[in-house]
Scaffold this motif. Structure first.
Motif, PDB file in Angstrom:
ATOM      1  N   ARG A  43       9.815 -19.070 -27.163  1.00  0.00           N
ATOM      2  CA  ARG A  43      11.036 -18.659 -26.462  1.00  0.00           C
ATOM      3  C   ARG A  43      11.619 -17.402 -27.101  1.00  0.00           C
ATOM      4  O   ARG A  43      12.096 -16.495 -26.407  1.00  0.00           O
ATOM      5  CB  ARG A  43      12.077 -19.784 -26.473  1.00  0.00           C
ATOM      6  CG  ARG A  43      11.700 -21.018 -25.705  1.00  0.00           C
ATOM      7  CD  ARG A  43      12.918 -21.876 -25.390  1.00  0.00           C
ATOM      8  NE  ARG A  43      13.671 -22.233 -26.569  1.00  0.00           N
ATOM      9  CZ  ARG A  43      13.495 -23.342 -27.279  1.00  0.00           C
ATOM     10  NH1 ARG A  43      12.554 -24.205 -26.920  1.00  0.00           N
ATOM     11  NH2 ARG A  43      14.244 -23.610 -28.336  1.00  0.00           N
ATOM     12  N   GLU A  46       9.448 -14.444 -26.059  1.00  0.00           N
ATOM     13  CA  GLU A  46       9.695 -14.096 -24.656  1.00  0.00           C
ATOM     14  C   GLU A  46      11.032 -13.374 -24.503  1.00  0.00           C
ATOM     15  O   GLU A  46      11.134 -12.395 -23.753  1.00  0.00           O
ATOM     16  CB  GLU A  46       9.670 -15.366 -23.804  1.00  0.00           C
ATOM     17  CG  GLU A  46       8.284 -16.000 -23.693  1.00  0.00           C
ATOM     18  CD  GLU A  46       8.336 -17.383 -23.066  1.00  0.00           C
ATOM     19  OE1 GLU A  46       9.468 -17.858 -22.786  1.00  0.00           O
ATOM     20  OE2 GLU A  46       7.266 -17.985 -22.863  1.00  0.00           O
ATOM     21  N   ARG A  47      12.062 -13.840 -25.213  1.00  0.00           N
ATOM     22  CA  ARG A  47      13.362 -13.169 -25.134  1.00  0.00           C
ATOM     23  C   ARG A  47      13.283 -11.766 -25.739  1.00  0.00           C
ATOM     24  O   ARG A  47      13.827 -10.811 -25.181  1.00  0.00           O
ATOM     25  CB  ARG A  47      14.417 -14.002 -25.854  1.00  0.00           C
ATOM     26  CG  ARG A  47      15.813 -13.395 -25.893  1.00  0.00           C
ATOM     27  CD  ARG A  47      16.416 -13.334 -24.493  1.00  0.00           C
ATOM     28  NE  ARG A  47      16.614 -14.634 -23.932  1.00  0.00           N
ATOM     29  CZ  ARG A  47      17.707 -15.384 -24.094  1.00  0.00           C
ATOM     30  NH1 ARG A  47      18.701 -14.924 -24.827  1.00  0.00           N
ATOM     31  NH2 ARG A  47      17.817 -16.566 -23.508  1.00  0.00           N
ATOM     32  N   SER A  50      11.246  -9.569 -23.219  1.00  0.00           N
ATOM     33  CA  SER A  50      11.883  -9.343 -21.916  1.00  0.00           C
ATOM     34  C   SER A  50      13.108  -8.450 -22.016  1.00  0.00           C
ATOM     35  O   SER A  50      13.445  -7.738 -21.078  1.00  0.00           O
ATOM     36  CB  SER A  50      12.258 -10.684 -21.283  1.00  0.00           C
ATOM     37  OG  SER A  50      13.219 -11.364 -22.083  1.00  0.00           O
ATOM     38  N   LYS A  51      13.797  -8.465 -23.161  1.00  0.00           N
ATOM     39  CA  LYS A  51      14.991  -7.646 -23.345  1.00  0.00           C
ATOM     40  C   LYS A  51      14.716  -6.317 -24.036  1.00  0.00           C
ATOM     41  O   LYS A  51      15.659  -5.583 -24.359  1.00  0.00           O
ATOM     42  CB  LYS A  51      16.048  -8.420 -24.145  1.00  0.00           C
ATOM     43  CG  LYS A  51      16.464  -9.734 -23.481  1.00  0.00           C
ATOM     44  CD  LYS A  51      16.994  -9.496 -22.071  1.00  0.00           C
ATOM     45  CE  LYS A  51      17.393 -10.803 -21.407  1.00  0.00           C
ATOM     46  NZ  LYS A  51      17.854 -10.604 -20.003  1.00  0.00           N
ATOM     47  N   TRP A 150      20.989 -11.783 -26.590  1.00  0.00           N
ATOM     48  CA  TRP A 150      21.727 -12.942 -26.080  1.00  0.00           C
ATOM     49  C   TRP A 150      21.871 -12.879 -24.564  1.00  0.00           C
ATOM     50  O   TRP A 150      22.643 -13.655 -23.978  1.00  0.00           O
ATOM     51  CB  TRP A 150      23.102 -13.014 -26.724  1.00  0.00           C
ATOM     52  CG  TRP A 150      23.047 -13.440 -28.154  1.00  0.00           C
ATOM     53  CD1 TRP A 150      22.801 -12.666 -29.242  1.00  0.00           C
ATOM     54  CD2 TRP A 150      23.221 -14.766 -28.652  1.00  0.00           C
ATOM     55  NE1 TRP A 150      22.807 -13.409 -30.392  1.00  0.00           N
ATOM     56  CE2 TRP A 150      23.080 -14.708 -30.057  1.00  0.00           C
ATOM     57  CE3 TRP A 150      23.513 -16.002 -28.052  1.00  0.00           C
ATOM     58  CZ2 TRP A 150      23.187 -15.846 -30.858  1.00  0.00           C
ATOM     59  CZ3 TRP A 150      23.627 -17.123 -28.861  1.00  0.00           C
ATOM     60  CH2 TRP A 150      23.466 -17.032 -30.243  1.00  0.00           C
ATOM     61  N   ALA A 151      21.156 -11.947 -23.931  1.00  0.00           N
ATOM     62  CA  ALA A 151      21.187 -11.794 -22.466  1.00  0.00           C
ATOM     63  C   ALA A 151      22.603 -11.542 -21.970  1.00  0.00           C
ATOM     64  O   ALA A 151      23.041 -12.077 -20.947  1.00  0.00           O
ATOM     65  CB  ALA A 151      20.592 -13.025 -21.776  1.00  0.00           C
ATOM     66  N   ALA A 300      17.129 -13.078 -31.417  1.00  0.00           N
ATOM     67  CA  ALA A 300      16.441 -13.784 -30.331  1.00  0.00           C
ATOM     68  C   ALA A 300      16.187 -15.237 -30.696  1.00  0.00           C
ATOM     69  O   ALA A 300      16.279 -16.133 -29.848  1.00  0.00           O
ATOM     70  CB  ALA A 300      15.126 -13.076 -30.006  1.00  0.00           C
ATOM     71  N   THR A 304      17.907 -18.416 -28.569  1.00  0.00           N
ATOM     72  CA  THR A 304      17.054 -19.339 -27.819  1.00  0.00           C
ATOM     73  C   THR A 304      17.007 -20.725 -28.440  1.00  0.00           C
ATOM     74  O   THR A 304      16.130 -21.523 -28.084  1.00  0.00           O
ATOM     75  CB  THR A 304      15.628 -18.772 -27.729  1.00  0.00           C
ATOM     76  OG1 THR A 304      15.144 -18.453 -29.053  1.00  0.00           O
ATOM     77  CG2 THR A 304      15.587 -17.522 -26.870  1.00  0.00           C
TER      78      THR A 304
END
Length: 361
Positions: A43, A46-47, A50-51, A150-151, A300, A304
Motif C-alpha cells: 500500500r 502504491e501510494r 501514484s502520487k 496523504w492524498a 506514505a 496507509t
C-alpha cells in the motif's frame, strides 16, 4: 441424442449454482492476504508511486539546494558581525583556518572571512531577503510533497497563514537538521576521542566502541525527533500518533544509515583535489535527495496505516449522467425492419385496392 452437460463442482456454490471464479491469485496477492505488514508495504509503494513520490523528492531537492546558498550568506553575515566585535576570536579563527588548510587555500579562506566581515551589512540584507524567499518556497514544496502522500490538496487554506506556518517550520527544520547532522559529525570525528582524553577516559578498554554506540543511539533519537515532526505536523490533516511514531522510527534508522555512509564517503572524497572541488555540492544534492525520498516513503507508510485509512475522508464520486439513446440492437433490427416492410406492403395493397374500386365506380 442431445448432448448433456454437468456443472463443475469446483465452481458450484452451496446453492448448486455454477459461478465464474476469479483466476488463481499470484504470489504477491497471496503474500498480501497472508501478511498484514507486507500488505502495508505494498500500500505504501502504491501510494508513493501514484502520487509521484520520485518527482516530488527531486523537486524538493532542487528547492533545498536553492535555499542553501542564501542561508549560507546569512550565516556568513551573522558570523561577520560576531567576529567584527571580537578581535581576539577573529585572530583565533584565522589561526585555525591557516593550520587546517595548506598553502594558498588557507589564505583564500581567510580573505573570504575578511570580505564577509567588511560587507556584512550588504550580505545580511541580500542574504536575509533571498533566504526568506527561497526558504519559504522550500518549505511550501516540502509541505506539498508530504501532503500529497496523504492524498490531500495542499493548495487549500489561507495564503498568509500558510506562509507564517512555513516560516516557523523552516526555522524548526534548520535547527533540527543542524542538530541531527552535528551529532553524527561529532561521533564520526576525532572530537570524541579528544574529549575522552581530556577527561582521562581515553585509555579505558573498549571506550571507543562504547562512545560510537552512544553517539549512534543519540543520532537515531535526533533523527526520530526530526522525522516525527515532519510526518506529524507538516501534512494539512490530523495524523494518528501511532502512525507518526512508526513512520518516524523507520525514517530515523534509515536516515542514520545514510548519514554514516555520507560521512565515510565525504572523508574519502575530500582527500583529492577533484573531490574537494566538486564533491561537496554533489554530496549535498545526493544526501538531500535521499533524505526527502525517505520522508516521502515514511509519509506514505503513515498515510496507509489502518488507523490513517479509517480517518481518511473519501471524496464523493462525480455525479453520474445518464443519456438514453434510442438504438436497436443487431438482433432486434432485422425483425423491426421486416415488420416495417410488411406494414408498408399491406398499406400499399389496401391503397391500390381502394383506387381500383373507385375507378370501377
Amino acid at each position: 441424442m442431445a448432448t448433456r452437460t454437468a456443472p463443475d463442482d469446483r465452481n458450484t456454490d452451496e446453492y448448486g449454482i455454477e459461478r465464474i471464479r476469479e483466476d488463481e491469485p499470484g504470489f504477491v496477492d497471496k503474500m498480501r492476504d497472508k501478511y498484514e505488514w507486507f500488505d502495508h508495504i505494498m500500500r505504501m509503494q502504491e501510494r508513493f508511486g501514484s502520487k509521484g513520490g520520485n518527482q516530488l523528492s527531486a523537486g524538493i531537492t532542487y528547492f533545498s539546494v536553492l535555499s542553501i546558498f542564501p542561508i549560507a550568506m546569512l550565516a556568513f553575515a551573522t558570523m561577520g558581525f560576531v567576529l567584527a566585535g571580537n578581535p581576539d576570536l577573529l585572530a583565533r579563527v584565522q589561526e585555525e583556518i591557516t593550520g587546517a588548510f595548506d598553502g594558498d587555500v588557507g589564505e583564500t579562506v581567510n580573505s573570504i572571512v575578511e570580505s564577509a566581515i567588511e560587507q556584512r551589512g550588504t550580505v545580511l540584507g541580500i542574504g536575509g531577503l533571498t533566504a526568506l524567499w527561497a526558504g519559504l518556497n522550500w518549505m511550501n514544496n516540502l509541505r506539498f510533497g508530504v501532503s500529497r502522500m496523504w492524498a490531500l490538496d495542499p493548495t487549500e487554506g489561507n495564503f498568509v497563514v500558510k506562509k507564517i506556518n512555513d516560516l516557523i517550520a523552516l526555522v524548526i527544520l534548520l535547527l533540527a537538521l543542524v542538530l541531527a547532522f552535528g551529532i553524527t559529525a561529532v561521533g564520526a570525528s576525532g572530537a570524541t576521542q579528544t574529549l575522552l582524553d581530556w577527561v582521562g577516559l581515553g585509555d579505558v578498554p573498549g571506550i571507543s566502541i562504547i562512545t560510537w554506540v552512544v553517539a549512534l543511539v543519540v543520532g537515531i533519537l535526533a533523527n526520530f525527533l526530526v522525522f516525527f515532526w515532519l510526518i506529524k505536523f507538516l501534512p494539512r490533516t490530523k495524523v494518528p500518533m501511532k502512525s507518526a511514531i512508526q513512520g518516524a522510527l523507520i525514517g530515523a534508522i534509515i536516515f542514520e544509515v545514510v548519514k554514516q555512509l555520507a560521512s565515510v564517503l565525504a572523508s574519502n572524497a575530500l582527500s583529492n583535489p577533484a573531490g574537494a572541488t566538486f564533491g561537496p555540492i554533489i554530496g549535498i544534492m545526493v544526501v538531500l535527495y535521499l533524505v526527502w525520498r525517505i520522508l516521502m516513503y515514511c509519509s506514505a507508510w503513515s498515510a496507509t496505516s489502518e488507523e490513517s485509512l479509517r480517518l481518511a475522508v473519501v471524496p464523493a464520486p462525480e455525479p453520474a449522467v445518464i443519456r438514453v439513446r434510442n438504438e436497436l440492437s443487431p438482433e432486434v433490427a432485422p425483425v423491426d425492419a421486416a415488420r416495417n416492410v410488411g406494414i408498408g406492403v399491406a398499406v400499399g395493397a389496401v391503397a391500390a385496392g381502394a383506387l381500383a374500386f373507385l375507378q370501377k365506380k
